[in-house]
Design a protein around this motif. Structure first.
Motif, PDB file in Angstrom:
ATOM      1  N   VAL A  94       0.847  -1.196   0.000  1.00  0.00           N
ATOM      2  CA  VAL A  94       0.000   0.000   0.000  1.00  0.00           C
ATOM      3  C   VAL A  94       0.881   1.244   0.000  1.00  0.00           C
ATOM      4  O   VAL A  94       1.864   1.326   0.729  1.00  0.00           O
ATOM      5  CB  VAL A  94      -0.972   0.001   1.203  1.00  0.00           C
ATOM      6  N   VAL A 107      -1.787  -1.138  -3.901  1.00  0.00           N
ATOM      7  CA  VAL A 107      -2.944  -0.283  -3.626  1.00  0.00           C
ATOM      8  C   VAL A 107      -2.422   1.126  -3.403  1.00  0.00           C
ATOM      9  O   VAL A 107      -1.437   1.322  -2.668  1.00  0.00           O
ATOM     10  CB  VAL A 107      -3.713  -0.765  -2.386  1.00  0.00           C
ATOM     11  N   PRO A 114      -6.721   4.117   1.092  1.00  0.00           N
ATOM     12  CA  PRO A 114      -5.925   2.971   0.640  1.00  0.00           C
ATOM     13  C   PRO A 114      -5.681   1.945   1.734  1.00  0.00           C
ATOM     14  O   PRO A 114      -5.523   0.758   1.454  1.00  0.00           O
ATOM     15  CB  PRO A 114      -4.618   3.613   0.152  1.00  0.00           C
ATOM     16  N   ALA A 169      -6.600  -1.858   1.157  1.00  0.00           N
ATOM     17  CA  ALA A 169      -5.549  -2.858   1.348  1.00  0.00           C
ATOM     18  C   ALA A 169      -5.984  -3.906   2.362  1.00  0.00           C
ATOM     19  O   ALA A 169      -5.704  -5.107   2.195  1.00  0.00           O
ATOM     20  CB  ALA A 169      -4.262  -2.179   1.800  1.00  0.00           C
TER      21      ALA A 169
END
Length: 395
Positions: free
Chosen positions: A165, A191, A261, A265
């Motif tokens: 991420v 991500v 995010p 994730a």
């Protein structure tokens, strides 16, 4: 009670250094509205993210936070270019998390709470997942650049994590694009953030790169809050407004799109845990086919693939993919090619019960031809015998 709530409100909005006291922990959990929006409690009945490690490419994670106890692995540090040997524990290691950004992502992903039954504090989407801090060497007075993010992604790949991420939006670069390709080759899903606040300009990378899952920030009502130039071909809508999460210094904070995010994730960690043998394209296909369409019909530049439906992504039985699906075709839910049209000749027409009588004239003609052929053959034989006899007399 009112005084305690007021103190919590001030501490949350300003993200000030207020210790995580049990007396206010229930308020913290109640403010995690995104858990109810994503039906995390139901999703966690199927999996809590066991066996999955999520790398957070950031300035660090405060692993001393009560709500992250046991969730954070030893950090690895980016010391320069990705082709240099990273130091797992440099003597000049930076502060655990100078701005709290990485700690906020960690709480959204794998927060475990604290207190009796871990019922207090922040709980993440995948509370049994592990977090690996990939610590950038970026100075605290500026944001990381694309090549620094690339170095972090490459280091995360070398640690064999399955989810990476990036909570930043940066400009593009050749090294960053290559790092994304390397992640795809290693079956690691990246991500990335794709906006924080409305009407605030931001760069579209790495979210705009092919194969990166972009976290599209949504309001409490599920509306898209932040427009992007990334295209959002693999965007998924997740909560991105007033997200309660952990902060460095054993505190809490409220983030907007920058926390999105982390939520996405965490969701991917759950799906990878539920389907441990599935490769990244299969996970993308599952997320795609279970997403709730929003905005213009189909994939669009506002909502991307649609709103994440976490529970359906975990439990829905999907149709078998086409023999040779491309990742992008699977991601947009392309319809299979139409079956070829096979033309079947019509059956012969029936002539009814006495249809065989229609063939009698033909049989008569055939019989006449046979008789005529027999007569002609006899005449030829008689003529030939006469000629032989005549020759014999002359001799």
């Amino acid at each position: 009670m009112k005084q305690r709530l007021a103190a919590v409100a001030v501490g949350i909005v300003a993200a000030v250094a207020v210790p995580a006291l049990p007396a206010r922990a229930d308020v913290i959990r109640d403010d995690e509205w995104h858990l109810r929006y994503l039906n995390v409690a139901e999703a966690n009945q199927h999996t809590r993210g066991e066996g999955v490690t999520v790398a957070i490419v950031d300035r660090g994670v405060d692993r001393a936070h009560d709500d992250l106890a046991g969730a954070v692995l030893d950090p690895v540090y980016v010391t320069g270019r990705s082709d240099e040997s990273p130091s797992p524990s440099p003597t000049d290691a930076p502060v655990a998390d100078p701005d709290g950004h990485g700690t906020a992502l960690a709480g959204a992903i794998a927060g475990r709470g604290h207190g009796d039954g871990n019922g207090d504090g922040v709980i993440g989407v995948a509370p049994a997942a592990k977090v690996l801090p990939v610590v950038l060497s970026t100075p605290a007075d500026r944001a990381p650049g694309p090549d620094e993010i690339a170095d972090g992604i490459e280091l995360a790949i070398s640690q064999r994590v399955r989810v990476i991420v990036v909570g930043y939006s940066v400009a593009g670069s050749d090294r960053l694009a290559q790092a994304i390709r390397d992640a795809r080759d290693a079956d690691a899903m990246v991500v990335a953030a794709d906006g924080d606040q409305p009407n605030r300009d931001f760069e579209p990378y790495p979210a705009a790169y092919e194969g990166v899952l972009a976290a599209v920030p949504l309001s409490r009502a599920g509306d898209m809050r932040v427009r992007s130039t990334s295209g959002r071909r693999l965007g998924l809508g997740v909560p991105g407004f007033q997200i309660m999460t952990t902060n460095s210094g054993n505190r809490y904070r409220v983030d907007d799109g920058s926390a999105s995010p982390g939520l996405l994730a965490g969701a991917i960690a759950l799906v990878r845990s539920a389907y441990p043998d599935a490769k990244a394209p299969e996970i993308v296909r599952r997320l795609t086919l279970t997403a709730v369409d929003a905005g213009p019909k189909g994939v669009d530049s506002e909502y991307g693939l649609g709103r994440l439906d976490l529970v359906q992504a975990l439990i829905r039985r999907l149709p078998s993919p086409s023999p040779s699906p491309s990742v992008q075709a699977s991601a947009i839910g392309a319809s299979p090619a139409p079956a070829p049209v096979v033309t079947t000749p019509p059956p012969p027409r029936s002539r009814g019960e006495y249809g065989w009588l229609l063939g009698l004239p033909l049989l008569a003609v055939l019989a006449g031809l046979v008789a005529y052929a027999g007569v002609a053959e006899r005449r030829i034989r008689i003529s030939a015998r006469d000629e032989v006899d005549s020759v014999g007399v002359q001799s």
